[in-house]
Design an enzyme around this catalytic site. Sequence first.
Site, PDB file in Angstrom:
ATOM      1  N   GLY A  83      -7.706  13.713  -7.387  1.00  0.00           N
ATOM      2  CA  GLY A  83      -8.273  15.065  -7.222  1.00  0.00           C
ATOM      3  C   GLY A  83      -9.694  15.208  -7.717  1.00  0.00           C
ATOM      4  O   GLY A  83     -10.207  16.327  -7.792  1.00  0.00           O
ATOM      5  N   ASP A 125      -3.961   5.714 -13.171  1.00  0.00           N
ATOM      6  CA  ASP A 125      -4.089   4.902 -11.962  1.00  0.00           C
ATOM      7  C   ASP A 125      -2.881   5.185 -11.070  1.00  0.00           C
ATOM      8  O   ASP A 125      -1.739   4.937 -11.474  1.00  0.00           O
ATOM      9  CB  ASP A 125      -4.119   3.421 -12.375  1.00  0.00           C
ATOM     10  N   LYS A 139      -5.325  14.322  -0.664  1.00  0.00           N
ATOM     11  CA  LYS A 139      -6.290  14.866   0.303  1.00  0.00           C
ATOM     12  C   LYS A 139      -7.431  13.875   0.487  1.00  0.00           C
ATOM     13  O   LYS A 139      -8.155  13.564  -0.467  1.00  0.00           O
ATOM     14  CB  LYS A 139      -6.821  16.211  -0.206  1.00  0.00           C
ATOM     15  N   HIS A 143      -7.068   7.272   3.725  1.00  0.00           N
ATOM     16  CA  HIS A 143      -7.956   6.605   4.696  1.00  0.00           C
ATOM     17  C   HIS A 143      -8.859   5.556   4.032  1.00  0.00           C
ATOM     18  O   HIS A 143      -9.491   4.765   4.710  1.00  0.00           O
ATOM     19  CB  HIS A 143      -8.751   7.613   5.544  1.00  0.00           C
TER      20      HIS A 143
END
Length: 238
Positions: A83, A125, A139, A143
């Site tokens: 985050g 981690d 979020k 990718h």
Amino acid sequence: MLRLDCLSLTGSRRICLPRSLPSPFEELHVVPLVHETTKLLDEELDRIVNEGVAAHDNLAIGTIIRECNDLFKGVQSLTDCCGGDGTTVRAIVKAFPDIKCTVLDLPKVIETAPAHDSVNYVAGDMFHSIPPAQAVMLKLVLHFWNDEDCVKILEQCRKAIPSREEGGKVIIIEIVLGPSMGPIMYEAQLLMDMLMMVNTRGRQRDENDWRDIFIKAGFSDYKIVKKIGARGIIEVYP
Ligand SMILES: C[S@@+](CC[C@H](N)C(=O)[O-])C[C@H]1O[C@@H](n2cnc3c(N)ncnc32)[C@H](O)[C@@H]1O
């Protein structure tokens, strides 16, 4: 156990990364583009990349809260995994003050994150453990990672949430590759795919790719809640 590759930089410096194929950027420069070691390559590049990533990533949350209100309704606790400095979670707490929010990120990020009364910051981690919550949010994280690492990250998410009956879910905000949003958006998605493949160990994924990863990580079901521009909002259930 997490297996690491250790690479030698100039002098006696070494960096260790999860073992997987390096990106073309890493092949050329030894360090990844977005990593705590990037500044060893070029401090200015590191600063620009971090500012760019933060600006790009934080752009989406206002729209997501507005367009997908149900996503957070009834959620009692949420961990925003990776985050960053907590910008996303602070926007969620503002809209949903009853949600108990935690931000997980690497120590160097958490050390400089601005304190907030309603946000719990945890340095750690995600490959080792994720702070438990009813919902874990990823979020624009997966990718960056290859399929094998995505499965490992999602396995940790699975351990952090309760059963589906108790409201357990993982919220994933990522591109879902496909032409359904029209040719211009599809082209933007494919360009993002190129960007990730050149600069990171990850890629963009279509719905079949996502489904495979969810199943491998032990999840039973998922729902694409909405597509907003190039991105999709996915709920994944244990
Ligand atoms: C692209 S940012 C994520 C964006 C953020 N979720 C958002 O939407 O604004 C990637 C973040 O992952 C964090 N990160 C990378 N590896 C991590 C790990 N192993 N455990 C926890 N956080 C990690 C980085 O420090 C960075 O803040």
